[in-house]
Every structure is written in C-alpha cells, then in structure tokens.
Design an enzyme around this catalytic site. Sequence first.
Site, PDB file in Angstrom:
ATOM      1  N   CYS A 119       0.727  -1.078   0.027  1.00 42.60           N
ATOM      2  CA  CYS A 119       0.073  -0.128   0.047  1.00 42.60           C
ATOM      3  C   CYS A 119       0.885   1.293   0.219  1.00 42.60           C
ATOM      4  O   CYS A 119       0.331   2.397  -0.216  1.00 42.60           O
ATOM      5  CB  CYS A 119      -0.794  -0.004   1.236  1.00 42.60           C
ATOM      6  SG  CYS A 119      -1.907  -1.169   1.123  1.00 42.60           S
ATOM      7  N   HIS A 252      -2.612   6.944   4.576  1.00 40.18           N
ATOM      8  CA  HIS A 252      -2.953   6.095   3.953  1.00 40.18           C
ATOM      9  C   HIS A 252      -4.272   5.847   4.544  1.00 40.18           C
ATOM     10  O   HIS A 252      -4.629   5.612   5.634  1.00 40.18           O
ATOM     11  CB  HIS A 252      -2.239   4.597   4.020  1.00 40.18           C
ATOM     12  CG  HIS A 252      -2.649   3.564   3.616  1.00 40.18           C
ATOM     13  ND1 HIS A 252      -3.162   3.302   2.161  1.00 40.18           N
ATOM     14  CD2 HIS A 252      -2.627   2.179   3.963  1.00 40.18           C
ATOM     15  CE1 HIS A 252      -3.491   2.327   2.031  1.00 40.18           C
ATOM     16  NE2 HIS A 252      -3.461   1.447   3.070  1.00 40.18           N
ATOM     17  N   ASN A 282     -10.150   0.310   1.670  1.00 37.20           N
ATOM     18  CA  ASN A 282      -8.525   0.603   1.519  1.00 37.20           C
ATOM     19  C   ASN A 282      -8.116  -0.192   0.198  1.00 37.20           C
ATOM     20  O   ASN A 282      -8.459  -0.962  -0.098  1.00 37.20           O
ATOM     21  CB  ASN A 282      -7.877  -0.384   2.577  1.00 37.20           C
ATOM     22  CG  ASN A 282      -6.401  -0.461   2.363  1.00 37.20           C
ATOM     23  OD1 ASN A 282      -6.129   0.082   1.618  1.00 37.20           O
ATOM     24  ND2 ASN A 282      -5.628  -0.910   3.360  1.00 37.20           N
TER      25      ASN A 282
HETATM   26  C1  COA Z   1      -8.829  -6.048  11.076  1.00 38.77           C
HETATM   27  C2  COA Z   1      -9.229  -4.973  12.251  1.00 38.77           C
HETATM   28  C3  COA Z   1     -10.448  -4.039  11.588  1.00 38.77           C
HETATM   29  C4  COA Z   1      -9.796  -5.819  13.217  1.00 38.77           C
HETATM   30  O1  COA Z   1     -10.482  -4.956  14.378  1.00 38.77           O
HETATM   31  P1  COA Z   1      -9.948  -5.405  15.736  1.00 38.77           P
HETATM   32  O2  COA Z   1     -10.637  -4.352  16.776  1.00 38.77           O
HETATM   33  O3  COA Z   1      -8.541  -5.606  15.746  1.00 38.77           O
HETATM   34  O4  COA Z   1     -10.644  -6.769  15.964  1.00 38.77           O
HETATM   35  P2  COA Z   1      -9.992  -8.167  16.415  1.00 38.77           P
HETATM   36  O5  COA Z   1      -9.151  -8.537  15.488  1.00 38.77           O
HETATM   37  O6  COA Z   1      -9.525  -8.078  17.717  1.00 38.77           O
HETATM   38  O7  COA Z   1     -11.190  -9.229  16.231  1.00 38.77           O
HETATM   39  C5  COA Z   1     -12.368  -8.924  17.155  1.00 38.77           C
HETATM   40  C6  COA Z   1     -13.454  -9.968  16.754  1.00 38.77           C
HETATM   41  O8  COA Z   1     -13.880  -9.642  15.589  1.00 38.77           O
HETATM   42  C7  COA Z   1     -14.062 -10.675  14.961  1.00 38.77           C
HETATM   43  N1  COA Z   1     -14.175 -10.255  13.445  1.00 38.77           N
HETATM   44  C8  COA Z   1     -13.030 -10.318  12.513  1.00 38.77           C
HETATM   45  N2  COA Z   1     -13.384  -9.878  11.361  1.00 38.77           N
HETATM   46  C9  COA Z   1     -14.871  -9.548  11.547  1.00 38.77           C
HETATM   47  C10 COA Z   1     -15.758  -9.212  10.776  1.00 38.77           C
HETATM   48  N3  COA Z   1     -15.513  -8.626   9.558  1.00 38.77           N
HETATM   49  N4  COA Z   1     -17.153  -9.080  11.061  1.00 38.77           N
HETATM   50  C11 COA Z   1     -17.359  -9.356  12.314  1.00 38.77           C
HETATM   51  N5  COA Z   1     -16.346 -10.032  13.277  1.00 38.77           N
HETATM   52  C12 COA Z   1     -15.188 -10.012  12.983  1.00 38.77           C
HETATM   53  C13 COA Z   1     -12.891 -11.310  14.966  1.00 38.77           C
HETATM   54  O9  COA Z   1     -12.769 -13.044  14.828  1.00 38.77           O
HETATM   55  C14 COA Z   1     -12.707 -11.440  16.649  1.00 38.77           C
HETATM   56  O10 COA Z   1     -13.483 -12.524  17.324  1.00 38.77           O
HETATM   57  P3  COA Z   1     -12.993 -13.224  18.633  1.00 38.77           P
HETATM   58  O11 COA Z   1     -12.857 -12.179  19.517  1.00 38.77           O
HETATM   59  O12 COA Z   1     -14.301 -14.317  18.893  1.00 38.77           O
HETATM   60  O13 COA Z   1     -11.624 -13.884  18.193  1.00 38.77           O
HETATM   61  C15 COA Z   1      -7.964  -4.154  12.704  1.00 38.77           C
HETATM   62  O14 COA Z   1      -7.109  -5.271  13.499  1.00 38.77           O
HETATM   63  C16 COA Z   1      -7.302  -3.463  11.682  1.00 38.77           C
HETATM   64  O15 COA Z   1      -7.734  -2.548  10.980  1.00 38.77           O
HETATM   65  N6  COA Z   1      -6.024  -3.758  11.504  1.00 38.77           N
HETATM   66  C17 COA Z   1      -5.450  -3.157  10.339  1.00 38.77           C
HETATM   67  C18 COA Z   1      -5.399  -3.855   9.011  1.00 38.77           C
HETATM   68  C19 COA Z   1      -5.132  -3.113   7.813  1.00 38.77           C
HETATM   69  O16 COA Z   1      -5.223  -1.819   7.879  1.00 38.77           O
HETATM   70  N7  COA Z   1      -4.614  -3.619   6.898  1.00 38.77           N
HETATM   71  C20 COA Z   1      -3.947  -3.041   5.785  1.00 38.77           C
HETATM   72  C21 COA Z   1      -2.801  -2.275   5.979  1.00 38.77           C
HETATM   73  S1  COA Z   1      -2.130  -1.561   4.524  1.00 38.77           S
END
Ligand code: COA
Length: 331
Positions: A119, A252, A282
């Site tokens: 990205c 970003h 994204n």
């Molecule tokens: C991916 C992201 C949104 C997840 O948010 P979070 O608050 O960290 O959530 P978690 O990963 O702790 O997951 C919380 C729960 O939601 C669940 N979950 C994950 N995706 C889900 C979705 N789309 N819908 C519903 N539940 C979801 C998980 O399984 C987890 O369940 P559990 O607690 O039973 O294991 C966040 O970590 C993020 O934005 N990370 C950066 C990703 C990114 O920007 N990538 C590209 C970079 S260029």
Amino acid sequence: MIGSANGTPISITGLGSYVPERVVTNAELATLVDTTDEWIMERTGIRERRIADDDEAMTDVALPACRQALERAGVDPATIDLLIVATVTPDMTFPSTAALLADTLGMPDAAAYDLSAGCTGFMYALAQAYGMLSGGLAKRALVVGGDVLSKILDWSDRSTVVLFGDGAGAVVLERVDEGGFLGFELGADGGGGVHLWLPGSGSRHFDEPENFVKMNGREVFKFATRILVQSAEALMERCGLTIDDVDVYIPHQANVRIIEHAAAKLGIDPERVVINVDRYGNTSSGSIPLALVDAQRDGRLVPGKLVLMTGMGAGLTWGSSLIEWTEEMAA
Ligand SMILES: CC(C)(COP(=O)(O)OP(=O)(O)OC[C@H]1O[C@@H](n2cnc3c(N)ncnc32)[C@H](O)[C@@H]1OP(=O)(O)O)[C@@H](O)C(=O)NCCC(=O)NCCS
C-alpha cells in the site's frame, strides 16, 4: 531512507482518479460472510467500497485516471518520458502494467515499469520520479497508484474482505520554478512481512493451495499506528518544519481508527485530515492519490499549502512525502 528534496524543484501539475462503478455495501458483504454493518463501521469506519467487474483489470482501472491527470495538466502523452505504476495487482507479472498503459496512452519515449511496495507503493513511486526528474534523467513523469485487490482476496475470509476496495489515481510530475516536493522518508521491514502477505504468489512455493491475501490484523494495526506517526515526525524534522506547518494531511486510507489515532498523536486537528476510506475502503496504492483528488475537489489544494502524505502497508513498508503545493486547481 530519508532526505530533503534539494534538487531542481518538481511538483504535481495534474491529478486524476477512477474507481469501478460497482458499489458494494457492508450489508451486501454480510450476505457473503459472517459480519454486520455495525461491526465494520465500528472497527473500520468503512461504509462501502468499489469492486471491479470480472473483466476489469488494473490497466482498465488506471487508464481513466491517467487520461484525467494528463488532461488536467495540459500535457501531451507523447511528451511523458517516465511512467511508474505502483501496484501489487498488475494485469499479469509481465509485461508490466506500465508498459501496457504507455502503449495505450501513446508514450513511445517513456521508460515504463511497475513498482511493488504494498500500500506504500505510491509514496515510493513519487520519490523515484522526483529523483529522476530532479536529476535530469527525465523531463515529465506520470505516476500511478492503484490496485484491484478484490482479485486476490479470499471472499470467504471476513477478516480481510471487509477492509479493501479497488481504485486508482494518477499524477503528472514536472519541473516548476519553486515549491513542490520538500522531502521523502521511506522504509521497509521484511521481518514483519508475514503479517500481510500473498504466499504462493511468486517463485517460492509454499504448501498453499490458494493464492489469497493473508493478514494478522492486530499486528498490522499496531504497526500502522506507530509508523504513521514516526515516519511523519522524522520527515518534518528533516525538512526543518513542524506538524503545525502542515495544512493538509493525507494518511493511507486503511481504517478510520488508524487515521484518527495517528492524527491525534501527531497533533493534527481533524479539519486538516483527508478521509475517504468510508466510501472506498482500503484501495492499497490507490488510496493516497484518490484522497489527493478528493482534497482538490474540496478546494483544499491551493498554491503555498503544505501537504503531508504518509503510506504504509505490506512489506512491511512505509513512506512519507511532503510537498508545497504549486498549482492552481479548480475545485
Ligand atoms: C482488522 C481489524 C479491523 C480488526 O479489528 P480489531 O478491533 O483488531 O478486531 P480483532 O481482530 O481483535 O477481532 C475481534 C473479533 O471480531 C471478529 N471479526 C473479525 N473480522 C470480523 C468481521 N468482518 N465481522 C465480524 N467479526 C469479525 C474476530 O474474529 C474477533 O472475534 P474473537 O474475539 O471471537 O476472536 C483491525 O485489526 C485493523 O484494522 N487492522 C489493520 C488492518 C489493515 O489496515 N490492513 C491493511 C494495511 S495496508
């Protein structure tokens, strides 16, 4: 790598963008995977994204953005002698997307190649084009950032499909009398690469039956919130400026929570921040040039304004660029 831009002044003289027609809402995603609009909005701030049709590839999404940028700069495509396309979703590994675009656009004299930095690609590409123009190797560049990540997502994986969208942006870079780019900071940490990767996609064969994006969201979140701040602060210091000098901040567009966290840590008030991740998700290398075009439409890109852009992503990579805007661009 960090450096202030001390060579011949180079600036952005034209902007263009394109997103596929098809809008995919959170509600539609909830029919495909176990998720809800509430979860996606609360954790990411994304409301909808654009997704390319089956027969739309990177060049199809990039072409309208390139044409718009060239037209707005008032530049004849035949005079472009450098075309860099930052993407991780080229039409194919080779020929490069850039070579295909140069042919379609009519750029017989252009050096044309793709650049892969996740990205962050658009930031890397801007720095390269700056170096080549400023050093006198090329006169006029077209720099494209874009991806059709929908093609490499596992559409049964709720942890990734909700985050990404397709789109591309393009900018023309030319010499100017004064102003333009002030500096760049770029970095990479291959050790963190496994947190956001596409195993099985190259010459190393893993026991991967499929070729889809895999991500450790929590690790990427921690990396993103840290690096957006570090990279921006390092570059501002190198350029002898402070965050208070920044008029427009374009981070970003990965997640509203990441953007708000970075802006608060940097001490940039919300009015100076450009956000469009709610509408596009994204878009990887497309994210910053798409946000630039949004800022221009809102009348925020005015000569003399300082624009700070910071990307981060797979690699893991990151990159910041600071530019003093030079072109009068109608809203
Ligand atoms: C991916 C992201 C949104 C997840 O948010 P979070 O608050 O960290 O959530 P978690 O990963 O702790 O997951 C919380 C729960 O939601 C669940 N979950 C994950 N995706 C889900 C979705 N789309 N819908 C519903 N539940 C979801 C998980 O399984 C987890 O369940 P559990 O607690 O039973 O294991 C966040 O970590 C993020 O934005 N990370 C950066 C990703 C990114 O920007 N990538 C590209 C970079 S260029």
